[in-house]
Design a protein around this motif. Structure first.
Motif, short mmCIF file in Angstrom:
data_model
loop_
_atom_site.label_atom_id
_atom_site.label_comp_id
_atom_site.label_asym_id
_atom_site.label_seq_id
_atom_site.Cartn_x
_atom_site.Cartn_y
_atom_site.Cartn_z
N HIS A 130 -9.98 10.41 5.44
CA HIS A 130 -10.52 9.24 4.76
C HIS A 130 -9.56 8.06 4.90
CE1 HIS A 130 -13.26 11.80 1.93
NE2 HIS A 130 -13.83 11.51 3.09
N ASP A 131 -10.13 6.88 5.09
CA ASP A 131 -9.34 5.66 5.17
C ASP A 131 -9.50 4.83 3.91
OD1 ASP A 131 -8.63 6.43 7.70
OD2 ASP A 131 -10.01 5.08 8.73
N LEU A 132 -8.47 4.08 3.61
CA LEU A 132 -8.50 3.14 2.50
C LEU A 132 -8.97 1.80 3.05
CD1 LEU A 132 -7.69 3.06 -0.54
CD2 LEU A 132 -5.44 2.26 0.21
N GLN A 133 -10.05 1.27 2.50
CA GLN A 133 -10.62 0.02 2.98
C GLN A 133 -10.25 -1.10 2.00
OE1 GLN A 133 -12.10 0.03 5.89
NE2 GLN A 133 -12.36 2.25 6.14
N LEU A 143 -6.90 6.62 -7.09
CA LEU A 143 -6.78 5.23 -6.68
C LEU A 143 -6.35 4.40 -7.88
CD1 LEU A 143 -7.20 2.97 -4.58
CD2 LEU A 143 -9.60 2.87 -5.31
N SER A 200 0.58 4.85 0.19
CA SER A 200 -0.34 5.93 0.48
C SER A 200 -0.05 6.50 1.86
CB SER A 200 -1.80 5.43 0.43
OG SER A 200 -2.70 6.46 0.76
N ALA A 251 -2.88 5.34 -3.46
CA ALA A 251 -4.08 6.14 -3.20
C ALA A 251 -3.71 7.48 -2.59
CB ALA A 251 -5.03 5.39 -2.28
N LEU A 259 -12.59 3.60 -1.53
CA LEU A 259 -12.15 4.91 -1.06
C LEU A 259 -13.16 5.96 -1.53
CD1 LEU A 259 -9.78 6.67 0.18
CD2 LEU A 259 -8.96 6.91 -2.18
N ALA A 286 -4.58 2.57 5.98
CA ALA A 286 -5.13 1.44 5.23
C ALA A 286 -5.71 0.44 6.21
CB ALA A 286 -4.04 0.79 4.38
N VAL A 334 0.86 -1.19 0.00
CA VAL A 334 0.00 0.00 0.00
C VAL A 334 0.89 1.23 0.00
CG1 VAL A 334 -1.83 1.25 1.17
CG2 VAL A 334 -1.77 -1.25 1.28
N VAL A 386 -11.13 -3.07 -2.86
CA VAL A 386 -10.60 -1.86 -2.25
C VAL A 386 -11.62 -0.75 -2.46
CG1 VAL A 386 -9.34 -1.28 -4.38
CG2 VAL A 386 -8.67 -0.21 -2.21
#
Length: 234
Positions: free
Chosen positions: A90-93, A71, A46, A84, A63, A50, A44, A61
């Motif tokens: 904001h979180d990256l899922q 992304l 970013s 990303a 966002l 994450a 990852v 994924v």
């Protein structure tokens, strides 16, 4: 305090003006499927946190795609790379398979929804773990600038879960064992600006302090194949 007709009208005008302003609404997260076939490492790239969930569900994924968010997902040999950018809050899922061998990144929050066999983690920032796993290996190489003093917060937080063998190497920060009673053996390699703490312990946990060696915290490995990256999504 008396309200005059003029003050009432002024307050009403302000209220109506506020109602007329356009409301800011966050865009819903945009989800993309991930293909982990032939992949053993997730990287990852970013500054966002994450949140990686290991489960038997479909890998994906997501966002919130604001106007300043980007992304991309690409393959580099056996490594799946997710890049990303977005707003700091904001979180990256990410949903990943339970047989993934390695995760690399910065601020990583890792959760095993079902028991896992093993996982290696390499981070340049914070690592949070929750879930059951037989063997967990964490290498946290935090920049010295993040921890100018020994009392540096953040590092590796083992929140919960049954862990057979835990191996942590950290340059700076604190290793927190949130449920040490559920950890079989913990081997910690602490740098000169690192320390550890136990929480909710009802017995003397099996914690081994071993010599720290910076060479044991290697940088992210190069792709195994010299071929150019294959772009999957953008």
């Amino acid at each position: 305090m008396k309200f005059t007709t003029a003050s009432f009208l002024a307050a009403a005008a302000l209220f109506l003006g506020a109602m007329a302003l356009p409301r800011f609404e966050e865009p819903p997260p945009e989800s993309r499927s991930l293909d982990f076939s032939g992949v053993d490492t997730l990287r990852v790239d970013s500054t966002l946190q994450a949140n990686v969930v290991f489960s038997r569900g479909a890998p994906q994924v997501s966002l919130p795609m604001t106007e300043d968010a980007t992304l991309t997902v690409q393959r580099e040999g056996r490594v799946l790379v997710i890049k990303a950018t977005g707003r700091p809050y904001h979180d990256l899922q990410i949903t990943a398979p339970i047989d993934l061998a390695r995760v690399e990144g910065g601020n990583l929050s890792l959760t095993a929804k079902v028991p896992m066999q093993s996982l290696a983690v390499a981070s340049t920032d914070q690592v949070d773990w929750e879930g059951d796993i037989a063997e967990l290996q964490v290498r946290a190489a935090r920049p010295a600038s993040r921890c100018p003093h020994r009392d540096c917060y953040g590092g590796v937080n083992i929140e919960d879960g049954r862990i057979g063998q835990l191996d942590v190497s950290i340059t700076a920060g604190v290793v927190i064992l949130g449920a040490p009673d559920d950890v079989g053996t913990a081997r910690l390699r602490l740098g000169p600006k690192a320390r550890f703490t136990l929480s909710n312990a009802t017995r003397l946990a099996d914690v081994q302090l071993l010599p720290y060696d910076a060479a044991e915290t290697p940088p992210a490995p190069a792709p195994e194949t010299p071929a150019a990256p294959t772009k999957i999504a953008e």
